[in-house]
Design a protein around this motif. Structure first.
Motif, PDB file in Angstrom:
ATOM      1  N   SER A 349      42.906  44.528  40.871  1.00 30.76           N
ATOM      2  CA  SER A 349      42.126  43.820  38.931  1.00 30.76           C
ATOM      3  C   SER A 349      42.210  44.837  38.686  1.00 30.76           C
ATOM      4  O   SER A 349      41.545  44.126  37.541  1.00 30.76           O
ATOM      5  CB  SER A 349      40.648  43.394  41.065  1.00 30.76           C
ATOM      6  N   LEU A 350      41.981  46.251  38.483  1.00 32.57           N
ATOM      7  CA  LEU A 350      41.492  46.997  37.174  1.00 32.57           C
ATOM      8  C   LEU A 350      42.886  46.430  36.955  1.00 32.57           C
ATOM      9  O   LEU A 350      42.347  46.674  35.509  1.00 32.57           O
ATOM     10  CB  LEU A 350      41.476  47.820  38.145  1.00 32.57           C
ATOM     11  N   SER A 351      43.932  47.017  37.024  1.00 32.36           N
ATOM     12  CA  SER A 351      45.215  47.172  36.387  1.00 32.36           C
ATOM     13  C   SER A 351      44.984  45.896  35.409  1.00 32.36           C
ATOM     14  O   SER A 351      46.204  45.480  34.509  1.00 32.36           O
ATOM     15  CB  SER A 351      46.133  47.307  37.251  1.00 32.36           C
ATOM     16  N   LYS A 352      44.592  44.475  35.686  1.00 37.07           N
ATOM     17  CA  LYS A 352      44.831  43.139  35.296  1.00 37.07           C
ATOM     18  C   LYS A 352      43.581  42.637  34.060  1.00 37.07           C
ATOM     19  O   LYS A 352      43.226  41.437  34.278  1.00 37.07           O
ATOM     20  CB  LYS A 352      45.518  42.228  36.215  1.00 37.07           C
ATOM     21  N   ARG A 353      43.134  43.862  34.746  1.00 41.88           N
ATOM     22  CA  ARG A 353      41.747  43.770  33.592  1.00 41.88           C
ATOM     23  C   ARG A 353      40.553  42.750  34.071  1.00 41.88           C
ATOM     24  O   ARG A 353      40.248  41.793  33.020  1.00 41.88           O
ATOM     25  CB  ARG A 353      42.089  43.527  32.344  1.00 41.88           C
ATOM     26  N   GLY A 354      40.365  42.868  35.377  1.00 41.89           N
ATOM     27  CA  GLY A 354      39.466  41.802  36.017  1.00 41.89           C
ATOM     28  C   GLY A 354      39.827  40.363  36.243  1.00 41.89           C
ATOM     29  O   GLY A 354      39.148  39.680  37.083  1.00 41.89           O
ATOM     30  N   ALA A 355      41.267  40.580  37.299  1.00 44.74           N
ATOM     31  CA  ALA A 355      41.919  38.943  37.655  1.00 44.74           C
ATOM     32  C   ALA A 355      40.828  38.940  39.209  1.00 44.74           C
ATOM     33  O   ALA A 355      40.831  40.049  39.479  1.00 44.74           O
ATOM     34  CB  ALA A 355      42.464  39.620  37.111  1.00 44.74           C
TER      35      ALA A 355
END
Length: 359
Positions: A349-355
């Motif tokens: 989720s961090l790598s996808k900016r909160g996905a």
């Protein structure tokens, strides 16, 4: 060479570990791998715990081995983990090393018939955790993941209050664990600090989270040093965890809110770490109308008495009990796997900016 150096070298070349004679055959004999920050606490407790015998301590660092010799003059000291893992004199191994080493060390221990006590987080990914769990089951061995906070008087009391439905239907779990440093170079702040809160949450909340969202940012060393994790549970239960290496103050506070009462756990309080508030909100529809009538309820606050124990000592005693009885601990490999899966999802989720990531 100085006399001190000669003494250490001589102490590191005693008779082989397999030929050392130990006091009792009934005690569970432990080897400890890693004598950095947390290792000395493991060693101290194993030395004094009934039913255990500390056989050997291992560390690659020459400076650490000198510290071991000073603290444990009668314990065999090794620089080679393989010597500990392969020794027939060792029944159980405590692995107190960086997370990236956990899998190989734990796998070798299990393959050599040793029970495993491993520092959190369990492994660097869920595939490794699953392999270790299968290996332990196949060899009829125990795995315990060091989630020490589960054995504190505060968490035990909170668990009791929730089981007794003292707070009523659970609404939310909100935890803050922040301070200035210590920066890690191999893991981000989520993998460093959040395992504490995720393991406590996993233990206290009976249901399992369905999805999570994680946001954060990197400022200093290329790894997230500030992060926020939100977890969604069935029945509208929500959990939030704030971890931060860049806070000017140290905060260790958890809020647990229920339909009947609310609870605050401040782990930095010397006394009254847990406080229960008879506060809440009663909501009902006015008859015939769509308006909500909100009634704020404010009652007494009370601080329950907490068990005064050293959590790590209690945890190690429980591990010994599980080895003796054959019963799986509640903080076993499966519990460790659940935390690793949440950490993996948080990274995604961090790598996808909160996905949103489903669990």
């Amino acid at each position: 060479m100085s006399s001190n150096v000669n003494t250490v070298i001589a102490a590191e070349r005693p008779v082989p570990l397999h030929s050392v004679s130990y006091r009792s055959q009934s005690n569970i004999k432990f080897g400890v791998i890693g004598y950095g920050y947390w290792g000395p606490n493991i060693v101290r407790n194993l030395q004094s715990l009934t039913g255990t015998e500390l056989v050997t301590v291992c560390d690659k660092s020459y400076v650490s081995r000198k510290r071991i010799h000073k603290a444990c003059p009668n314990v065999y000291v090794s620089a080679d983990a393989a010597e500990v893992l392969g020794s027939s004199e060792v029944d159980a191994v405590a692995i107190v090393t960086p997370v990236w080493t956990h899998f190989e060390l734990a796998k070798a221990a299990l393959e050599n018939g040793k029970h495993v006590f491993v520092e959190k987080p369990f492994t660097t990914n869920s595939a490794q955790a699953e392999e270790l769990i299968e290996l332990a089951v196949r060899n009829k061995l125990q795995i315990m993941v060091d989630h020490t906070f589960l054995f504190t008087g505060a968490v035990k009391k909170i668990k009791q209050l929730l089981q007794q439905e003292e707070l009523g239907k659970l609404y939310y779990y909100d935890s803050t664990r922040v301070n200035l440093g210590l920066f890690q170079h191999d893991v981000n702040v989520v993998w460093d600090l959040a395992p504490h809160d995720l393991s406590i949450m996993d233990y206290l909340i009976e249901s399992r989270p369905e999805a999570l969202v994680a946001t954060g940012q990197k400022h200093l060393n290329g790894l997230e040093d500030v992060a926020f994790i939100t977890l969604y549970f069935p029945d509208n239960v929500i959990a939030h965890i704030n971890v931060n290496w860049l806070s000017p103050v140290k905060i260790r506070t958890t809020l647990v809110g229920g339909e009947k009462k609310m609870l605050v756990w401040n782990d930095l309080e010397a006394d009254e770490k847990v406080k229960v508030y008879d506060k809440g909100v009663d909501v009902r529809n006015r008859e015939g109308l769509y308006e909500l009538l909100v009634n704020y309820r404010s009652g007494d606050m009370w601080a329950p008495q907490l068990e005064q124990i050293e959590a790590l000592r209690s945890e190690l005693a429980y591990f010994v009990e599980c080895i003796s009885s054959g019963n799986a601990p509640f903080n076993d490999g499966m519990a460790g796997l659940r935390i690793v899966k949440m950490l993996e999802a948080a990274n995604e989720s961090l790598s996808k900016r909160g996905a949103l990531v489903c669990l």
